[in-house]
Write a protein that holds these residues in place. Structure first.
Motif, PDB file in Angstrom:
ATOM      1  N   MET A   1     -35.176   8.514 -29.953  1.00 47.80           N
ATOM      2  CA  MET A   1     -33.783   9.412 -29.932  1.00 47.80           C
ATOM      3  C   MET A   1     -33.625  10.082 -28.663  1.00 47.80           C
ATOM      4  N   VAL A   2     -34.578   9.866 -27.705  1.00 54.75           N
ATOM      5  CA  VAL A   2     -34.183  10.702 -26.431  1.00 54.75           C
ATOM      6  C   VAL A   2     -33.258  10.414 -25.592  1.00 54.75           C
ATOM      7  N   PRO A   3     -32.651   9.032 -25.745  1.00 52.53           N
ATOM      8  CA  PRO A   3     -31.440   8.656 -24.711  1.00 52.53           C
ATOM      9  C   PRO A   3     -30.270   9.173 -25.461  1.00 52.53           C
ATOM     10  N   TYR A   4     -30.190   9.497 -26.859  1.00 51.00           N
ATOM     11  CA  TYR A   4     -29.052   9.669 -27.747  1.00 51.00           C
ATOM     12  C   TYR A   4     -28.534  11.164 -27.532  1.00 51.00           C
ATOM     13  N   THR A   5     -27.269  11.463 -27.986  1.00 51.06           N
ATOM     14  CA  THR A   5     -26.710  12.797 -28.126  1.00 51.06           C
ATOM     15  C   THR A   5     -26.032  12.833 -29.558  1.00 51.06           C
ATOM     16  N   PHE A   6     -25.598  13.903 -30.057  1.00 54.61           N
ATOM     17  CA  PHE A   6     -24.902  14.058 -31.255  1.00 54.61           C
ATOM     18  C   PHE A   6     -23.510  13.155 -31.414  1.00 54.61           C
ATOM     19  N   LYS A   7     -23.014  12.627 -30.478  1.00 61.49           N
ATOM     20  CA  LYS A   7     -22.031  11.879 -30.200  1.00 61.49           C
ATOM     21  C   LYS A   7     -22.220  10.526 -30.664  1.00 61.49           C
ATOM     22  N   ASP A   8     -23.311   9.938 -30.455  1.00 66.32           N
ATOM     23  CA  ASP A   8     -23.993   8.655 -30.924  1.00 66.32           C
ATOM     24  C   ASP A   8     -24.422   8.702 -32.280  1.00 66.32           C
ATOM     25  N   TRP A   9     -23.945   9.678 -33.212  1.00 65.50           N
ATOM     26  CA  TRP A   9     -24.633   9.769 -34.483  1.00 65.50           C
ATOM     27  C   TRP A   9     -24.550   8.264 -35.339  1.00 65.50           C
TER      28      TRP A   9
END
Length: 196
Positions: free
Chosen positions: A31-39
């Motif tokens: 998950m490290v490359p992702y943020t909430f917008k990538d839900w």
């Protein structure tokens, strides 16, 4: 209803147990490359990991796929290492357009490996024939999915705090987290029973 709750809790504890933190390490690295917008992508990856995990348990319950525990226990930290190395070497680089399909397939495969790690214990706690194990398996899978979502939310919240309040760049957050996971998982590989 009580049996449902038992297997759901077993799935939750399987992922959230601090003594068996391999799931948490894998999810942090993934998950490290992702943020909430990538839900949407996050939910897809978490679900295909659960699918792979459940598929491995299903294949084990029906005695279609059985692998020695030492091999699986070695492969689990290797999958975590590969995931963290990927994050380390791709940090700050623009994502490839058709990267999602490969990530999904690798995540399913890693889910299968992680599921095989739990298969002996799962088969031991369930009595009866294989048909009697299907419903508990699905209940357990639901617990796994819920627990993984909890871990992912924690990772995303930490990423948000680090990037918003502590002013880490996304690249630096990815590098630090991936390096941390690598530092934790290398001793697991080095002390694996496979070497003895």
């Amino acid at each position: 209803m009580s049996e449902f709750w038992i297997y759901l809790q077993l799935g939750l504890r399987h992922v959230l147990d601090l003594k068996g933190y391999d799931h948490m390490l894998f999810l942090a690295a993934l998950m490290v490359p992702y943020t909430f917008k990538d839900w949407k992508k996050i939910l897809l990856l978490v679900s295909v990991f659960t699918l792979g995990h459940t598929l491995a348990l299903l294949l084990s319950v029906y005695k279609i796929l059985i692998i020695k525990a030492e091999i699986v226990e070695f492969l689990i930290p290797v999958t975590i290492l590969i995931t963290a190395l990927y994050g380390l070497f791709t940090a700050g680089k623009p994502a490839k357009m058709d990267n999602a399909g490969a990530t999904v397939l690798i995540t399913v495969f890693f889910g299968i490996i992680h599921g095989l790690g739990f298969s002996n214990y799962f088969n031991a706690i369930l009595g009866g024939d294989a048909a009697d194990k299907l419903l508990p398996l699905l209940e357990f899978a639901l617990g796994i999915e819920c627990a993984q979502i909890i871990v992912v939310l924690a990772v995303l919240i930490l990423a948000y705090i680090a990037q918003t309040f502590l002013r880490f760049s996304k690249r630096d957050w990815t590098l630090v987290t991936s390096a941390f996971v690598i530092g934790v998982v290398l001793p697991m590989i080095a002390t694996s029973e496979i070497w003895t």
